[in-house]
Design a protein around this motif. Sequence first.
Motif, PDB file in Angstrom:
ATOM      1  N   GLU A  90     -19.096 -48.561  -9.035  1.00 47.80           N
ATOM      2  CA  GLU A  90     -19.957 -47.489  -8.535  1.00 47.80           C
ATOM      3  C   GLU A  90     -21.318 -47.525  -9.217  1.00 47.80           C
ATOM      4  O   GLU A  90     -22.316 -47.067  -8.665  1.00 47.80           O
ATOM      5  N   GLU A  91     -21.340 -48.056 -10.428  1.00 55.55           N
ATOM      6  CA  GLU A  91     -22.578 -48.273 -11.175  1.00 55.55           C
ATOM      7  C   GLU A  91     -22.370 -49.502 -12.049  1.00 55.55           C
ATOM      8  O   GLU A  91     -21.233 -49.853 -12.355  1.00 55.55           O
ATOM      9  N   PRO A  92     -23.446 -50.184 -12.446  1.00 51.78           N
ATOM     10  CA  PRO A  92     -23.283 -51.392 -13.262  1.00 51.78           C
ATOM     11  C   PRO A  92     -22.561 -51.102 -14.576  1.00 51.78           C
ATOM     12  O   PRO A  92     -22.938 -50.204 -15.317  1.00 51.78           O
ATOM     13  N   LEU A  93     -21.531 -51.885 -14.849  1.00 54.17           N
ATOM     14  CA  LEU A  93     -20.701 -51.670 -16.033  1.00 54.17           C
ATOM     15  C   LEU A  93     -20.872 -52.761 -17.074  1.00 54.17           C
ATOM     16  O   LEU A  93     -20.226 -52.708 -18.118  1.00 54.17           O
ATOM     17  N   GLY A  94     -21.734 -53.748 -16.800  1.00 55.05           N
ATOM     18  CA  GLY A  94     -21.839 -54.897 -17.686  1.00 55.05           C
ATOM     19  C   GLY A  94     -20.679 -55.838 -17.432  1.00 55.05           C
ATOM     20  O   GLY A  94     -19.696 -55.495 -16.771  1.00 55.05           O
ATOM     21  N   THR A  95     -20.761 -57.043 -17.980  1.00 56.40           N
ATOM     22  CA  THR A  95     -19.704 -58.033 -17.734  1.00 56.40           C
ATOM     23  C   THR A  95     -18.361 -57.561 -18.286  1.00 56.40           C
ATOM     24  O   THR A  95     -17.317 -57.759 -17.664  1.00 56.40           O
ATOM     25  N   GLY A  96     -18.392 -56.915 -19.439  1.00 54.24           N
ATOM     26  CA  GLY A  96     -17.145 -56.444 -20.039  1.00 54.24           C
ATOM     27  C   GLY A  96     -16.503 -55.320 -19.250  1.00 54.24           C
ATOM     28  O   GLY A  96     -15.291 -55.334 -18.996  1.00 54.24           O
ATOM     29  N   GLY A  97     -17.320 -54.346 -18.853  1.00 55.24           N
ATOM     30  CA  GLY A  97     -16.798 -53.241 -18.068  1.00 55.24           C
ATOM     31  C   GLY A  97     -16.248 -53.705 -16.735  1.00 55.24           C
ATOM     32  O   GLY A  97     -15.230 -53.196 -16.251  1.00 55.24           O
ATOM     33  N   ALA A  98     -16.906 -54.697 -16.140  1.00 58.08           N
ATOM     34  CA  ALA A  98     -16.440 -55.243 -14.863  1.00 58.08           C
ATOM     35  C   ALA A  98     -15.097 -55.938 -15.023  1.00 58.08           C
ATOM     36  O   ALA A  98     -14.181 -55.756 -14.208  1.00 58.08           O
ATOM     37  N   ILE A  99     -14.960 -56.746 -16.074  1.00 63.61           N
ATOM     38  CA  ILE A  99     -13.691 -57.435 -16.317  1.00 63.61           C
ATOM     39  C   ILE A  99     -12.584 -56.435 -16.618  1.00 63.61           C
ATOM     40  O   ILE A  99     -11.453 -56.556 -16.124  1.00 63.61           O
ATOM     41  N   LYS A 100     -12.909 -55.431 -17.398  1.00 61.45           N
ATOM     42  CA  LYS A 100     -11.919 -54.400 -17.742  1.00 61.45           C
ATOM     43  C   LYS A 100     -11.402 -53.701 -16.494  1.00 61.45           C
ATOM     44  O   LYS A 100     -10.188 -53.497 -16.332  1.00 61.45           O
ATOM     45  N   LEU A 101     -12.301 -53.344 -15.589  1.00 54.72           N
ATOM     46  CA  LEU A 101     -11.916 -52.674 -14.347  1.00 54.72           C
ATOM     47  C   LEU A 101     -11.003 -53.568 -13.512  1.00 54.72           C
ATOM     48  O   LEU A 101     -10.014 -53.110 -12.939  1.00 54.72           O
ATOM     49  N   CYS A 102     -11.325 -54.856 -13.462  1.00 57.20           N
ATOM     50  CA  CYS A 102     -10.513 -55.796 -12.690  1.00 57.20           C
ATOM     51  C   CYS A 102      -9.158 -56.051 -13.346  1.00 57.20           C
ATOM     52  O   CYS A 102      -8.150 -56.237 -12.650  1.00 57.20           O
ATOM     53  N   CYS A 103      -9.130 -56.061 -14.669  1.00 54.72           N
ATOM     54  CA  CYS A 103      -7.867 -56.311 -15.370  1.00 54.72           C
ATOM     55  C   CYS A 103      -6.837 -55.217 -15.090  1.00 54.72           C
ATOM     56  O   CYS A 103      -5.628 -55.461 -15.182  1.00 54.72           O
ATOM     57  N   GLU A 104      -7.303 -54.049 -14.729  1.00 57.07           N
ATOM     58  CA  GLU A 104      -6.379 -52.963 -14.376  1.00 57.07           C
ATOM     59  C   GLU A 104      -5.676 -53.229 -13.052  1.00 57.07           C
ATOM     60  O   GLU A 104      -4.713 -52.538 -12.697  1.00 57.07           O
ATOM     61  N   LYS A 105      -6.144 -54.252 -12.316  1.00 55.58           N
ATOM     62  CA  LYS A 105      -5.559 -54.593 -11.012  1.00 55.58           C
ATOM     63  C   LYS A 105      -4.694 -55.845 -11.058  1.00 55.58           C
ATOM     64  O   LYS A 105      -4.136 -56.254 -10.042  1.00 55.58           O
ATOM     65  N   THR A 106      -4.580 -56.472 -12.217  1.00 56.40           N
ATOM     66  CA  THR A 106      -3.831 -57.729 -12.297  1.00 56.40           C
ATOM     67  C   THR A 106      -2.328 -57.473 -12.252  1.00 56.40           C
ATOM     68  O   THR A 106      -1.845 -56.410 -12.654  1.00 56.40           O
ATOM     69  N   ALA A 107      -1.605 -58.481 -11.764  1.00 53.77           N
ATOM     70  CA  ALA A 107      -0.152 -58.389 -11.706  1.00 53.77           C
ATOM     71  C   ALA A 107       0.498 -59.011 -12.935  1.00 53.77           C
ATOM     72  O   ALA A 107       1.539 -58.558 -13.396  1.00 53.77           O
ATOM     73  N   GLY A 108      -0.134 -60.067 -13.463  1.00 52.34           N
ATOM     74  CA  GLY A 108       0.411 -60.759 -14.624  1.00 52.34           C
ATOM     75  C   GLY A 108      -0.251 -60.301 -15.911  1.00 52.34           C
ATOM     76  O   GLY A 108      -1.160 -59.473 -15.905  1.00 52.34           O
ATOM     77  N   ASN A 109       0.204 -60.901 -17.030  1.00 48.37           N
ATOM     78  CA  ASN A 109      -0.348 -60.505 -18.319  1.00 48.37           C
ATOM     79  C   ASN A 109      -1.449 -61.431 -18.807  1.00 48.37           C
ATOM     80  O   ASN A 109      -2.036 -61.192 -19.857  1.00 48.37           O
ATOM     81  N   ASN A 110      -1.756 -62.473 -18.043  1.00 46.28           N
ATOM     82  CA  ASN A 110      -2.867 -63.351 -18.383  1.00 46.28           C
ATOM     83  C   ASN A 110      -3.633 -63.679 -17.112  1.00 46.28           C
ATOM     84  O   ASN A 110      -3.044 -63.812 -16.035  1.00 46.28           O
ATOM     85  N   VAL A 111      -4.938 -63.814 -17.247  1.00 43.28           N
ATOM     86  CA  VAL A 111      -5.784 -64.027 -16.083  1.00 43.28           C
ATOM     87  C   VAL A 111      -6.903 -65.000 -16.440  1.00 43.28           C
ATOM     88  O   VAL A 111      -7.355 -65.046 -17.588  1.00 43.28           O
ATOM     89  N   ILE A 112      -7.307 -65.797 -15.454  1.00 44.41           N
ATOM     90  CA  ILE A 112      -8.502 -66.619 -15.603  1.00 44.41           C
ATOM     91  C   ILE A 112      -9.708 -65.767 -15.222  1.00 44.41           C
ATOM     92  O   ILE A 112      -9.650 -64.989 -14.270  1.00 44.41           O
ATOM     93  N   VAL A 113     -10.791 -65.893 -15.957  1.00 45.02           N
ATOM     94  CA  VAL A 113     -12.029 -65.169 -15.644  1.00 45.02           C
ATOM     95  C   VAL A 113     -13.131 -66.186 -15.408  1.00 45.02           C
ATOM     96  O   VAL A 113     -13.331 -67.104 -16.213  1.00 45.02           O
ATOM     97  N   ALA A 114     -13.842 -66.038 -14.283  1.00 46.08           N
ATOM     98  CA  ALA A 114     -14.921 -66.967 -13.933  1.00 46.08           C
ATOM     99  C   ALA A 114     -16.167 -66.192 -13.524  1.00 46.08           C
ATOM    100  O   ALA A 114     -16.074 -65.091 -12.985  1.00 46.08           O
ATOM    101  N   ASN A 115     -17.313 -66.800 -13.767  1.00 42.58           N
ATOM    102  CA  ASN A 115     -18.579 -66.223 -13.332  1.00 42.58           C
ATOM    103  C   ASN A 115     -18.903 -66.666 -11.915  1.00 42.58           C
ATOM    104  O   ASN A 115     -18.702 -67.831 -11.563  1.00 42.58           O
TER     105      ASN A 115
END
Length: 240
Positions: A90-115
């Motif tokens: 809804e507003e810019p969260l920075g790279t960390g805030g964006a990853i954090k928001l997405c991590c709340e949607k993951t199914a597994g306990n490890n994820v690949i992160v790409a730019n």
Amino acid sequence: MAAYNTLTSPITECVILAGGLGTRLRSVVADVPKCMAPVHNKPFLAYIIAYLESYGIERFIFSLGYRHEVITQYLTMHFPRLNAELVVEEEPLGTGGAIKLCCEKTAGNNVIVANGDTLFKADIHVLAKIHLQHRADCTLTLKPMHNFDRYGVVELKEDDTVKSFKEKQFYKEGLINGGLYALNVQSFLNEDLPQKFSFEKDYLEALYHKRTMIGILQDAYFIDIGIPEDYERAQRELSI
């Protein structure tokens, strides 16, 4: 056409940071998110998706922000069968805030992160396996470079844990952060981090000496289209 790898990575989910504005590309690209900059009539994002799919990534979580509707429409039309979840800031969260928001949607306990504006064709199987073997909080892919001043440098200890992050300046040689990570989701979400923060500054550089952060050297193809010169290079070098 991408050459698909027959092996499946032990990590099959990926977060793609696709909310970049592309301000420095405005002189050569229309007003679209950086990842949608066209390369041979295909958005740069298409090359990233093809690369990740070639390593067995099965689920994609897209972090969207600026002009998110452009990306949403493109994915709907051209990747209708992609197992994708779209997370809009809804507003810019920075790279960390964006990853954090997405991590709340993951199914597994490890994820690949790409730019979404960088293509680093590192071996994701190696990245995932080393990450899991070390039970790391975060594993970084590092690209060796020569005669550069656009990136900082990452130094490693003998056991491949991160020793230090050095600021951007001219270096004759060094290892740069390739912007491709394996991340332990629960460990990351358990950190006392604000809603808005930089993944690079406020997580990696602030906590590497307290957490298990591993670096792996990958001398693979790397391009960051954040500046016009490298965007033009992508036109010469990439095909899909």
